[in-house]
Design a protein around this motif. Structure first.
Motif, PDB file in Angstrom:
ATOM      1  N   SER A 266      -3.508 -22.496 -19.436  1.00 47.25           N
ATOM      2  CA  SER A 266      -3.227 -23.931 -19.343  1.00 47.25           C
ATOM      3  C   SER A 266      -4.256 -24.708 -18.543  1.00 47.25           C
ATOM      4  CB  SER A 266      -1.839 -24.143 -18.713  1.00 47.25           C
ATOM      5  OG  SER A 266      -0.829 -23.498 -19.455  1.00 47.25           O
ATOM      6  N   ASN A 267      -4.883 -24.064 -17.555  1.00 48.05           N
ATOM      7  CA  ASN A 267      -5.645 -24.833 -16.568  1.00 48.05           C
ATOM      8  C   ASN A 267      -7.096 -24.407 -16.375  1.00 48.05           C
ATOM      9  OD1 ASN A 267      -3.284 -26.372 -15.814  1.00 48.05           O
ATOM     10  ND2 ASN A 267      -2.569 -24.545 -14.722  1.00 48.05           N
ATOM     11  N   SER A 268      -7.535 -23.329 -17.017  1.00 47.35           N
ATOM     12  CA  SER A 268      -8.893 -22.846 -16.776  1.00 47.35           C
ATOM     13  C   SER A 268      -9.964 -23.716 -17.412  1.00 47.35           C
ATOM     14  CB  SER A 268      -9.043 -21.415 -17.298  1.00 47.35           C
ATOM     15  OG  SER A 268      -8.944 -21.385 -18.718  1.00 47.35           O
ATOM     16  N   GLY A 269      -9.563 -24.559 -18.355  1.00 46.57           N
ATOM     17  CA  GLY A 269     -10.542 -25.342 -19.099  1.00 46.57           C
ATOM     18  C   GLY A 269     -11.106 -24.613 -20.301  1.00 46.57           C
ATOM     19  N   LYS A 270     -10.739 -23.354 -20.461  1.00 45.84           N
ATOM     20  CA  LYS A 270     -11.174 -22.577 -21.611  1.00 45.84           C
ATOM     21  C   LYS A 270     -10.171 -22.738 -22.753  1.00 45.84           C
ATOM     22  CE  LYS A 270     -14.792 -20.412 -19.788  1.00 45.84           C
ATOM     23  NZ  LYS A 270     -16.160 -20.455 -20.359  1.00 45.84           N
ATOM     24  N   ILE A 271     -10.684 -22.695 -23.968  1.00 46.39           N
ATOM     25  CA  ILE A 271      -9.827 -22.632 -25.154  1.00 46.39           C
ATOM     26  C   ILE A 271     -10.262 -21.439 -25.982  1.00 46.39           C
ATOM     27  CG2 ILE A 271      -9.393 -25.113 -25.198  1.00 46.39           C
ATOM     28  CD1 ILE A 271     -11.429 -25.283 -27.514  1.00 46.39           C
ATOM     29  N   LEU A 272      -9.352 -20.955 -26.803  1.00 44.70           N
ATOM     30  CA  LEU A 272      -9.703 -19.847 -27.682  1.00 44.70           C
ATOM     31  C   LEU A 272     -10.880 -20.233 -28.569  1.00 44.70           C
ATOM     32  CD1 LEU A 272      -6.241 -18.503 -28.887  1.00 44.70           C
ATOM     33  CD2 LEU A 272      -7.826 -17.360 -27.335  1.00 44.70           C
ATOM     34  N   ILE A 386     -17.846  -7.129 -21.032  1.00 43.47           N
ATOM     35  CA  ILE A 386     -16.733  -8.080 -21.092  1.00 43.47           C
ATOM     36  C   ILE A 386     -15.674  -7.664 -20.080  1.00 43.47           C
ATOM     37  CG2 ILE A 386     -14.921  -9.060 -22.546  1.00 43.47           C
ATOM     38  CD1 ILE A 386     -16.784  -8.286 -24.954  1.00 43.47           C
ATOM     39  N   ALA A 387     -15.447  -8.525 -19.091  1.00 43.87           N
ATOM     40  CA  ALA A 387     -14.409  -8.240 -18.100  1.00 43.87           C
ATOM     41  C   ALA A 387     -13.100  -8.915 -18.475  1.00 43.87           C
ATOM     42  CB  ALA A 387     -14.870  -8.680 -16.709  1.00 43.87           C
ATOM     43  N   PHE A 388     -13.139 -10.246 -18.697  1.00 47.95           N
ATOM     44  CA  PHE A 388     -11.919 -10.990 -19.014  1.00 47.95           C
ATOM     45  C   PHE A 388     -12.254 -12.121 -19.981  1.00 47.95           C
ATOM     46  CE2 PHE A 388     -11.822  -9.645 -14.560  1.00 47.95           C
ATOM     47  CZ  PHE A 388     -10.751  -8.755 -14.594  1.00 47.95           C
ATOM     48  N   ARG A 389     -11.389 -12.288 -20.981  1.00 44.18           N
ATOM     49  CA  ARG A 389     -11.507 -13.455 -21.850  1.00 44.18           C
ATOM     50  C   ARG A 389     -10.120 -13.955 -22.214  1.00 44.18           C
ATOM     51  NH1 ARG A 389     -11.562 -12.271 -27.594  1.00 44.18           N
ATOM     52  NH2 ARG A 389     -11.571 -10.035 -28.042  1.00 44.18           N
ATOM     53  N   LEU A 390     -10.057 -15.144 -22.778  1.00 43.55           N
ATOM     54  CA  LEU A 390      -8.787 -15.847 -22.923  1.00 43.55           C
ATOM     55  C   LEU A 390      -7.824 -15.144 -23.879  1.00 43.55           C
ATOM     56  CD1 LEU A 390      -7.649 -18.437 -21.645  1.00 43.55           C
ATOM     57  CD2 LEU A 390      -8.283 -19.645 -23.749  1.00 43.55           C
ATOM     58  N   SER A 391      -8.336 -14.482 -24.907  1.00 40.00           N
ATOM     59  CA  SER A 391      -7.452 -13.795 -25.856  1.00 40.00           C
ATOM     60  C   SER A 391      -6.535 -12.808 -25.151  1.00 40.00           C
ATOM     61  CB  SER A 391      -8.284 -13.058 -26.906  1.00 40.00           C
ATOM     62  OG  SER A 391      -8.959 -13.950 -27.743  1.00 40.00           O
ATOM     63  N   ALA A 410       7.119 -14.862 -27.517  1.00 40.32           N
ATOM     64  CA  ALA A 410       6.223 -13.712 -27.634  1.00 40.32           C
ATOM     65  C   ALA A 410       5.603 -13.658 -29.021  1.00 40.32           C
ATOM     66  CB  ALA A 410       6.985 -12.421 -27.331  1.00 40.32           C
ATOM     67  N   LYS A 411       6.435 -13.846 -30.036  1.00 40.12           N
ATOM     68  CA  LYS A 411       5.936 -13.842 -31.423  1.00 40.12           C
ATOM     69  C   LYS A 411       4.890 -14.926 -31.626  1.00 40.12           C
ATOM     70  CE  LYS A 411       7.960 -15.926 -34.740  1.00 40.12           C
ATOM     71  NZ  LYS A 411       8.929 -16.434 -35.748  1.00 40.12           N
ATOM     72  N   ASN A 412       5.120 -16.095 -31.056  1.00 39.12           N
ATOM     73  CA  ASN A 412       4.186 -17.204 -31.238  1.00 39.12           C
ATOM     74  C   ASN A 412       2.821 -16.900 -30.619  1.00 39.12           C
ATOM     75  OD1 ASN A 412       6.158 -18.651 -32.573  1.00 39.12           O
ATOM     76  ND2 ASN A 412       6.775 -19.834 -30.776  1.00 39.12           N
ATOM     77  N   ASP A 413       2.812 -16.269 -29.459  1.00 40.41           N
ATOM     78  CA  ASP A 413       1.531 -15.937 -28.838  1.00 40.41           C
ATOM     79  C   ASP A 413       0.784 -14.881 -29.646  1.00 40.41           C
ATOM     80  OD1 ASP A 413       1.410 -17.725 -26.775  1.00 40.41           O
ATOM     81  OD2 ASP A 413       2.101 -16.356 -25.229  1.00 40.41           O
ATOM     82  N   ILE A 414       1.511 -13.897 -30.167  1.00 43.82           N
ATOM     83  CA  ILE A 414       0.869 -12.894 -31.031  1.00 43.82           C
ATOM     84  C   ILE A 414       0.289 -13.582 -32.263  1.00 43.82           C
ATOM     85  CG2 ILE A 414       1.204 -10.805 -32.402  1.00 43.82           C
ATOM     86  CD1 ILE A 414       3.638 -10.195 -30.552  1.00 43.82           C
ATOM     87  N   ASN A 415       1.055 -14.485 -32.832  1.00 38.29           N
ATOM     88  CA  ASN A 415       0.601 -15.169 -34.046  1.00 38.29           C
ATOM     89  C   ASN A 415      -0.577 -16.099 -33.776  1.00 38.29           C
ATOM     90  OD1 ASN A 415       2.258 -13.949 -35.914  1.00 38.29           O
ATOM     91  ND2 ASN A 415       3.866 -15.518 -35.807  1.00 38.29           N
ATOM     92  N   THR A 416      -0.700 -16.601 -32.569  1.00 39.78           N
ATOM     93  CA  THR A 416      -1.868 -17.408 -32.231  1.00 39.78           C
ATOM     94  C   THR A 416      -3.147 -16.589 -32.401  1.00 39.78           C
ATOM     95  OG1 THR A 416      -0.654 -18.822 -30.684  1.00 39.78           O
ATOM     96  CG2 THR A 416      -3.037 -18.644 -30.365  1.00 39.78           C
ATOM     97  N   ILE A 417      -3.112 -15.360 -31.933  1.00 43.06           N
ATOM     98  CA  ILE A 417      -4.278 -14.482 -32.066  1.00 43.06           C
ATOM     99  C   ILE A 417      -4.451 -14.034 -33.514  1.00 43.06           C
ATOM    100  CG2 ILE A 417      -5.340 -12.324 -31.320  1.00 43.06           C
ATOM    101  CD1 ILE A 417      -5.180 -14.507 -29.150  1.00 43.06           C
ATOM    102  N   ARG A 418      -3.365 -13.713 -34.179  1.00 44.10           N
ATOM    103  CA  ARG A 418      -3.448 -13.248 -35.567  1.00 44.10           C
ATOM    104  C   ARG A 418      -3.916 -14.376 -36.495  1.00 44.10           C
ATOM    105  NH1 ARG A 418      -1.045  -8.367 -36.723  1.00 44.10           N
ATOM    106  NH2 ARG A 418      -0.660  -9.009 -38.875  1.00 44.10           N
ATOM    107  N   SER A 419      -3.451 -15.584 -36.240  1.00 47.91           N
ATOM    108  CA  SER A 419      -3.858 -16.713 -37.075  1.00 47.91           C
ATOM    109  C   SER A 419      -5.348 -16.981 -36.945  1.00 47.91           C
ATOM    110  CB  SER A 419      -3.062 -17.956 -36.664  1.00 47.91           C
ATOM    111  OG  SER A 419      -3.499 -19.095 -37.381  1.00 47.91           O
TER     112      SER A 419
END
Length: 502
Positions: A266-272, A386-391, A410-419
């Motif tokens: 929410s706050n890092s300024g990073k987006i997928l 690669i140490a840490f990324r938003l995914s 939980a399903k929605n977050d999984i689907n965000t990555i799958r989509s």
């Protein structure tokens, strides 16, 4: 280059002299300069130089074939390419530096990870020196001191966490995490009696890690990293929160895992990284993925060329002039490749080449088959570790949601990555635990997660297509899921307990 000379005592070191030994980048000085600890750490510039050297040491630690590849070859994501040497051309064997661990047969007296153990505590003790000197540095503002302390504490927590992954069973191996953790080193030893340290319980180990990281988060400044290099190459507030989210995940502390992962999202300024740019960004030779929170930059030589990196394990190069393929030792296993759906964009991150593979002797002559091998494009050219990324944060949040019985979330977050990957979406909340583990394996492959994910989820190790180990499968629980403390360290410290079965 002047260095500190250490005697390792399993978490404490005795600092005895400066020498020209080349095992660390802690102090970089002009040739011939004699520099004391007090001199080096008496100015802001000296402390920053020392901290930069520590980051170089971390990069070398996590990039090493042992640690950098461990979770993926041990979990079953990796297999090996045929030899290019004329005498054994086309034959496949386990690389020497990982042979014992890959076979679950590492030995205390000749551990594949002995340098990892010592180098980790070397880094920790260099950090402790900075922490002990920084408040007396006269030309640094309090804001600058806070930033240096924050980065140092993040490094200390991170390095201890890495040690716990290699040498400790998962957090819930015992009901109260009272099983063996590691030596947690928060001070240096420069003179007087040596108090030989003992291993903490894993519960205490995690408490110390959490304490260091929470203190660091409170101290970070808006200016972020003071060192040179890309902003994603140094610990920042949100890289540290990403680390703490992972620590809480491994601790099964679901409320705090959610809190930290959600904060980063929410706050890092990073987006997928957008779907339209996902493949092209991975293939970009010099810049990290836009969603990267921390990537340890590879070292560069005097000509500013990358002198070492993850490419040395995963790289390939087709020499059109010679009509030959030059390649490294590690490629994707078929076990991993079989998990991707045909339309999944992430399939494009694998580059296939047919390579002559020895199939046996026919009429006294060596016979070969041209077989496909799949190289990853995550680590070509100048890619860092690669140490840490938003995914990962989305998948941590999904797991936290699941364990707090918020199944739709939980399903929605999984689907965000799958989509984003153009994979089919989950239509219900059945078997979400398996779905998360599967998505972590696909999305985070070759980033150092699989083996540890299997262990903390109490899963058996099953390596099928592409396994060349004498022991391909291992049932959970097993003492062989962790490695032995190196014998040299045990001999130095009579209070240090060895892990079971070693």
């Amino acid at each position: 280059m002047k260095q500190l000379k250490y005697i390792f005592l399993n978490g404490l070191v005795l600092i005895i002299v400066f020498s020209t030994c080349g095992c660390s980048d802690f102090l970089e000085q002009e040739p011939g300069a004699q520099v004391s600890i007090n001199e080096q750490l008496s100015s802001k510039a000296g402390v920053q130089e020392a901290l930069t050297g520590i980051y170089k040491d971390i990069e070398g630690l996590v990039r090493s074939a042992n640690f950098g590849l461990y979770a993926d070859y041990q979990g079953g994501n990796l297999t090996f390419t045929p030899s290019q040497a004329n005498s054994i051309k086309g034959e496949i064997s386990t690389p020497n530096q990982i042979e014992n661990t890959y076979n679950f047969q590492d030995q205390s007296n000749n551990s594949d990870f002995s340098s990892f153990y010592n180098n980790s505590y070397d880094i920790i003790n260099q950090v402790n020196l900075i922490l002990e000197f920084i408040n007396e540095v006269p030309d640094a503002s309090q804001t600058e001191k806070n930033q240096i302390i924050a980065e140092a504490l993040s490094i200390r927590g991170y390095t201890h966490f890495l040690l716990s992954l290699i040498y400790c069973q998962n957090y819930d191996f015992t009901n109260d995490a009272s099983h063996l953790g590691i030596v947690y080193n928060t001070k240096t030893l420069t003179n007087g009696e040596i108090n030989y340290p003992s291993r903490e319980t894993l519960s205490n180990t995690y408490k110390f890690i959490e304490t260091d990281l929470l203190e660091a988060i409170e101290l970070y400044t808006p200016e972020n990293a003071l060192g040179k290099g890309p902003a994603t190459s140094y610990f920042t507030e949100y890289a540290t929160k990403a680390l703490l989210a992972r620590v809480y995940l491994y601790k099964n502390d679901w409320d705090n895992a959610f809190k930290m992962a959600n904060d980063v999202i929410s706050n890092s300024g990073k987006i997928l990284t957008p779907k339209s740019e996902y493949i092209s960004e991975w293939k970009e030779p010099n810049a990290p993925l836009s969603e990267m929170l921390l990537e340890f930059s590879p070292p560069r030589d005097n000509e500013d060329d990358v002198s070492a990196g993850m490419y040395q394990y995963y790289g390939y190069f087709y020499d059109a002039k010679e009509n030959t393929l030059q390649y490294s030792r590690y490629v994707s296993s078929q076990d991993l490749l079989n998990l991707f759906e045909p339309d999944d964009l992430r399939i494009q991150l694998f580059q296939s080449f047919d390579i002559e593979t020895f199939s046996g002797m026919v009429n006294g002559e060596r016979d070969y088959d041209d077989l496909p091998y799949y190289f990853t494009n995550k680590y070509q050219d100048n890619a860092g570790y690669i140490a840490f990324r938003l995914s990962e944060m989305y998948l941590i949040r999904a797991e936290a949601y699941l364990n707090n019985e918020k199944f739709e979330e939980a399903k929605n977050d999984i689907n965000t990555i799958r989509s984003r990957a153009n994979a089919s979406l989950l239509e219900n909340t059945n078997n979400l635990e398996d779905a998360i583990l599967l998505e972590r394996r696909k999305e985070l492959c070759f980033e150092g997660h699989l083996f540890f994910d299997l262990r903390r989820n109490h899963k058996d190790i099953i390596r099928n297509q592409g396994c060349y180990s004498t022991v391909c499968n291992l049932s959970y629980p097993s003492p062989k899921l962790i490695l032995p403390i190196p014998l040299n360290n045990l001999n130095l410290n009579s209070n240090l307990k060895q892990n079971e079965s070693y």
